[in-house]
Design an enzyme around this catalytic site. Structure first.
Site, PDB file in Angstrom:
ATOM      1  N   TYR A  31      42.504  41.622 -17.335  1.00  0.00           N
ATOM      2  CA  TYR A  31      41.151  42.174 -17.454  1.00  0.00           C
ATOM      3  C   TYR A  31      40.244  41.505 -16.437  1.00  0.00           C
ATOM      4  CZ  TYR A  31      41.921  44.533 -21.963  1.00  0.00           C
ATOM      5  OH  TYR A  31      42.355  45.369 -22.957  1.00  0.00           O
ATOM      6  N   ASP A  82      37.827  49.072 -26.374  1.00  0.00           N
ATOM      7  CA  ASP A  82      36.669  49.355 -27.217  1.00  0.00           C
ATOM      8  C   ASP A  82      35.666  50.250 -26.499  1.00  0.00           C
ATOM      9  OD1 ASP A  82      37.619  47.690 -29.278  1.00  0.00           O
ATOM     10  OD2 ASP A  82      36.747  45.918 -28.321  1.00  0.00           O
TER      11      ASP A  82
END
Length: 270
Positions: A109, A51
């Site tokens: 992540y 994103d």
């Protein structure tokens, strides 16, 4: 011929990964640069779309081409047409069985959170920030409820296009280093906004707003409205994409961030 590339980028400079009509995404910048270097249009397939504001350290893409270029010429040639906020780190020919997205079996992540009464302009876009103290042990206890294969609908955005909300979350680590808390999330795959929604819940527990076992109830409820708000994207990094050893995908270059030594202590998978 199929070529895989390792990509790094500053997510703050782009409106996410996926190509858009306005052309201000990482994919747009990369495909323009590849087209300039190759003198033909090239379409890339990515391991995982990120994103707006989310950084890439270990992003992987592939594309198909008839051009015969050396590995390093793909790196230097493409980088010559890229802005300073994105860079090709490596290039490698792959068999047709390789697919940047579907051949991957795990993703990792990291989230970097700056905990201090006053925000730092030096960390703008590089780390999340919270001005209140956090209880590390409470966040670890809450995270333990999430490990395993579950329906993560409570942490899924309304725009998520995944065919199933069931994912296998292998690991959540919480490590403090000075004024920073480093979080590592490792799973077979993630839903849209899943890590940021998990972060919102962990921070809420860390602030004492909820007990650690609240997160078990949120998970079981399978309802996004039960969870905390989506946390800011600033400190989120796609650090690693795991592939079968047969493809010999080069490791991500994590030394380009100042807190890489902390991440090394967390034993990033190879």
């Amino acid at each position: 011929m199929r070529i895989a590339l390792g990509i790094q980028y500053d997510g703050a400079a782009f409106c996410g990964w996926q190509a858009q009509p306005h052309g201000k995404t990482v994919q747009d910048a990369l495909e323009r640069a590849l087209g300039e270097f190759a003198c033909v249009p090239l379409h890339t397939t990515v391991a995982g779309r990120t994103d707006t504001g989310v950084h890439g350290l270990g992003q992987v893409v592939h594309f198909d081409t008839d051009l015969d270029r050396t590995d390093f010429s793909w790196v230097r040639g493409t980088n010559a047409f890229l802005p300073s906020t994105v860079s090709v780190q490596w290039a490698k020919p792959m068999p047709d069985t390789f697919h940047a997205r579907f051949a991957a079996f795990e993703r990792t992540y990291y989230y970097v959170l700056y905990v201090h009464p006053v925000r730092s302009p030096m960390l703008a876009g590089r780390a999340g920030w919270i001005h209140t103290p956090l209880d590390d042990d409470a966040m670890r206890a809450a995270a333990a409820h999430l490990i395993g294969e579950h329906d993560f609908s409570s942490f899924r955005s309304s725009e998520c296009q995944s065919k199933t909300p069931v994912k296998h979350l292998y690991q959540i680590d919480v490590r403090r280093s000075g004024h920073f808390i480093h979080f590592r999330f490792r799973a077979n795959a993630f839903l849209h906004h899943m890590v940021r929604n998990l972060m919102g819940c962990l921070v809420a527990v860390g602030r004492g707003r909820y007990p650690a076992d609240w997160l078990a109830d949120v998970l079981a409820g399978r309802d996004r409205t039960l969870a905390a708000p989506t946390f800011m994207a600033d400190g989120l990094y796609l650090a690693h994409v795991g592939y079968p050893a047969e493809f010999a995908v080069p490791p991500a270059q994590l030394g380009s961030v100042p807190w890489s030594s902390v991440w090394a202590d967390l034993d990033l998978p190879s």
